[in-house]
Design an enzyme around this catalytic site. Structure first.
Site, PDB file in Angstrom:
ATOM      1  N   ASP A   1     156.476  25.005 -48.142  1.00  0.00           N
ATOM      2  CA  ASP A   1     155.765  26.026 -48.896  1.00  0.00           C
ATOM      3  C   ASP A   1     154.924  26.919 -47.989  1.00  0.00           C
ATOM      4  O   ASP A   1     154.195  26.426 -47.112  1.00  0.00           O
ATOM      5  CB  ASP A   1     154.853  25.335 -49.924  1.00  0.00           C
ATOM      6  CG  ASP A   1     154.026  26.303 -50.720  1.00  0.00           C
ATOM      7  OD1 ASP A   1     154.613  27.070 -51.494  1.00  0.00           O
ATOM      8  OD2 ASP A   1     152.783  26.295 -50.559  1.00  0.00           O
TER       9      ASP A   1
ATOM     10  N   GLU B   1     159.559  28.824 -47.189  1.00  0.00           N
ATOM     11  CA  GLU B   1     158.998  30.000 -47.843  1.00  0.00           C
ATOM     12  C   GLU B   1     158.091  30.648 -46.810  1.00  0.00           C
ATOM     13  O   GLU B   1     157.204  29.985 -46.262  1.00  0.00           O
ATOM     14  CB  GLU B   1     158.191  29.631 -49.088  1.00  0.00           C
ATOM     15  CG  GLU B   1     157.602  30.862 -49.765  1.00  0.00           C
ATOM     16  CD  GLU B   1     156.546  30.535 -50.797  1.00  0.00           C
ATOM     17  OE1 GLU B   1     156.372  31.336 -51.733  1.00  0.00           O
ATOM     18  OE2 GLU B   1     155.878  29.498 -50.667  1.00  0.00           O
TER      19      GLU B   1
END
Length: 584
Positions: A254, A291
């Site tokens: 993330d 990400e």
């Protein structure tokens, strides 16, 4: 593989407990009674307890004043504030013993939140839906973060005990059963992990190991210091634990652009290299993706197998933002960066991956964003029309189905699911679910008040427009509203959408996937609403796209070269929102 340094280690005679607590003067292990732990010169406390076995519950007492869980706890049966449970990972009786994963180019991803994927909200309940995923053409189930968070409801990005799958969804053996059953059906299972911050409640590291953090801050909490060897080991060992002990097929990291102190070698490189060693030792395909709002093409290599410092792919926010602007006309927030010419931005995404490859982004503070990406494999780009962020960060958590023309959405799906980039759907999108996915959590007291206040400040315009219709993120009914209604599949519109997705993914499996290894970007053009694009596939053939991305019929459509694999067989005028794919 080097033995882990964090977490309890079951030995022949009992269990060895360890805690890195350099700021503590004394640490006691709490089992049936306190056991003083021995400190070494690097701040490690240890104790070996005979007859302590799997199932034993324990905590640590810091300086006779604070009882804390093990930061590497394998399970918290009573949430983050309760005792830790020793788990014997080796004891699980795996059934899919021959499973070695799938190569990355076969990935068709569905992102899911365990707690709202089914009415039961458990690992075991997900098993009952695996056949549905396989029949739809999904090859990879990606679970939102599972690391133990405070409370019963959370998206997962507030995890504080990274090694412990949250007990709200079941026990570790339940999660393993889910992964095992997925593997028996040929499904990869990936996990979203958060290495940029710890959640705000239930994290005591700052008390006894302040070296974990720097003075800098991410949008969600103190920045983690990966220059510190023990801190780096904690994260890398955590990744290896998910991949080894639970047999996940890959991880999605993330928001890596918010990892501030990366250390040397850079943390992301070291993590990928460690995972690559595990993959080589076990003969498994392990797929690591990112990400990263910085659009760093230099971090990606879809063909590096096993990983040796790079990552297979990145969630392509640019692709989503362009389509969202085209489908809805919205211009708030980061959508403002795609207003000048969304159709030309789509051309760039189709022909070279990112839209922002070094251009100045107004939303990101006027800085240059991204690196040139056209030389990468198209499979490096994980493209999506919806995901948890892009739905849940809307004030009402509403999906595209609530705000866009269904025919336009179907055209966008026909483009995304057959393009050589890696496609991803959000749970229920395969049948056009309208279930919202609003932000929700389960904090108490002052923290709950702070969350409410923060949401009201961030979405002040929405509260002014919608008032009480904006869901309270702390309310239980907000989380309940996000639960998928599987009865939707009894209705004709949902069955029609699912049939479309199944047909598209069957064509992808037959015509596209076998040609993806070695595929290269080509060219794309747009004129009016007519988009044309082509790619050179791994077998040397050309994959071509012609799409009318407008609500009006177009004229003078060029004839397609090659064999039609999807869409209307016609020449000349092309209906609104019509999509054609061919291979030449």
């Amino acid at each position: 593989m080097t033995a882990p340094t964090f977490g309890p280690q079951i030995t022949r005679d009992g269990t060895r407990f360890r805690l890195w607590a350099p700021a503590a003067k004394r640490v006691d292990l709490l089992l049936d009674q306190p056991h003083p732990m021995v400190r070494d010169d690097k701040g490690w406390y240890s104790a070996e307890i005979a007859d302590a076995r799997a199932g034993a519950r324990y905590k640590f007492r810091i300086d006779d004043e604070l009882d804390v869980p093990d930061p590497a706890s394998a399970f918290q049966p009573d949430d983050v504030f309760g005792p830790c449970e020793v788990i014997d990972h080796i004891a699980y009786p795996w059934r899919a013993t021959d499973w070695r994963g799938r190569p990355w180019h076969e990935a068709v991803i569905l992102e899911a939140h365990v707690g709202t994927f089914t009415p039961q909200g458990t690992y075991r309940a997900v098993i009952d839906k695996l056949d549905h995923l396989v029949a739809a053409g999904i090859t990879a189930l990606e679970l939102m973060p599972l690391a133990d968070f405070a409370g019963k409801r959370n998206w997962g990005y507030d995890g504080v005990l990274w090694y412990a799958p949250d007990s709200a969804y079941g026990r570790p053996e339940d999660l393993k059963a889910l992964i095992d059953e997925a593997h028996l059906r040929g499904l990869m299972v990936m996990l979203d992990v958060v290495y940029n911050h710890f959640g705000p409640e239930g994290n005591y590291l700052g008390r006894y190991a302040p070296n974990f953090f720097t003075d800098a801050h991410t949008p969600w909490g103190s920045a983690i210091d990966y220059r510190v060897p023990e801190v780096r080991s904690f994260a890398i060992e955590n990744a290896l634990s998910w991949l080894r002990d639970y047999r996940f097929d890959g991880l999605r990291l993330d928001a890596v652009n918010t990892i501030i102190e990366v250390g040397e070698p850079p943390f992301l490189n070291a993590l990928s290299t460690a995972v690559g060693k595990l993959a080589a030792e076990t003969g498994r395909h392990i797929n690591m993706v990112l990400e990263n709002s910085d659009n760093r093409a230099s971090l990606l290599d879809a063909a590096e197998d096993p990983p040796r410092g790079k990552y297979r792919g990145q969630w392509n926010d640019d692709y989503h933002h362009v389509w969202h602007v085209m489908l809805t006309g919205e211009d708030q927030g980061y959508y403002a960066d795609y207003q000048q010419s969304a159709s030309n931005d789509l051309v760039r995404a189709m022909s070279s991956g990112y839209v922002y490859q070094g251009e100045v982004s107004t939303f990101w503070g006027g800085k240059r964003r991204g690196e040139a990406s056209g030389a990468l494999s198209p499979t490096c780009f994980i493209n999506f029309l919806q995901n948890h962020d892009q739905i849940g960060n809307r004030p009402l958590g509403d999906r595209l189905e609530s705000i866009a023309d269904p025919k336009a959405i179907e055209a966008a799906l026909a483009v995304m699911l057959l393009a050589p980039m890696t496609p991803m759907l959000f749970m229920g999108e395969e049948w056009g679910s309208t279930a919202p996915f609003p932000f929700f959590c389960d904090f108490k007291g002052g923290l709950a008040d702070a969350v409410r206040k923060g949401r009201r400040e961030e979405y002040a315009w929405a509260y002014a427009r919608y008032g009480d219709a904006v869901p309270d993120p702390l309310a239980e009914e907000t989380a309940r509203s996000a639960i998928l209604d599987w009865d939707d599949l009894k209705h004709a519109p949902s069955r029609k959408r699912l049939a479309l997705v199944r047909d598209l993914l069957a064509i992808r499996r037959r015509e596209i996937t076998p040609r993806l290894a070695g595929a290269r970007f080509g060219e794309a053009h747009v004129s009016g609403g007519l988009l044309t694009a082509h790619w050179t596939m791994g077998d040397g053939r050309k994959l071509g796209l012609t799409a009318n991305l407008s609500a009006d019929e177009t004229a003078d459509v060029p004839s397609s070269e090659g064999t039609l694999i999807w869409g209307p067989a016609l020449s000349g005028r092309m209906p609104a929102w019509a999509v054609r794919w061919h291979i030449g």
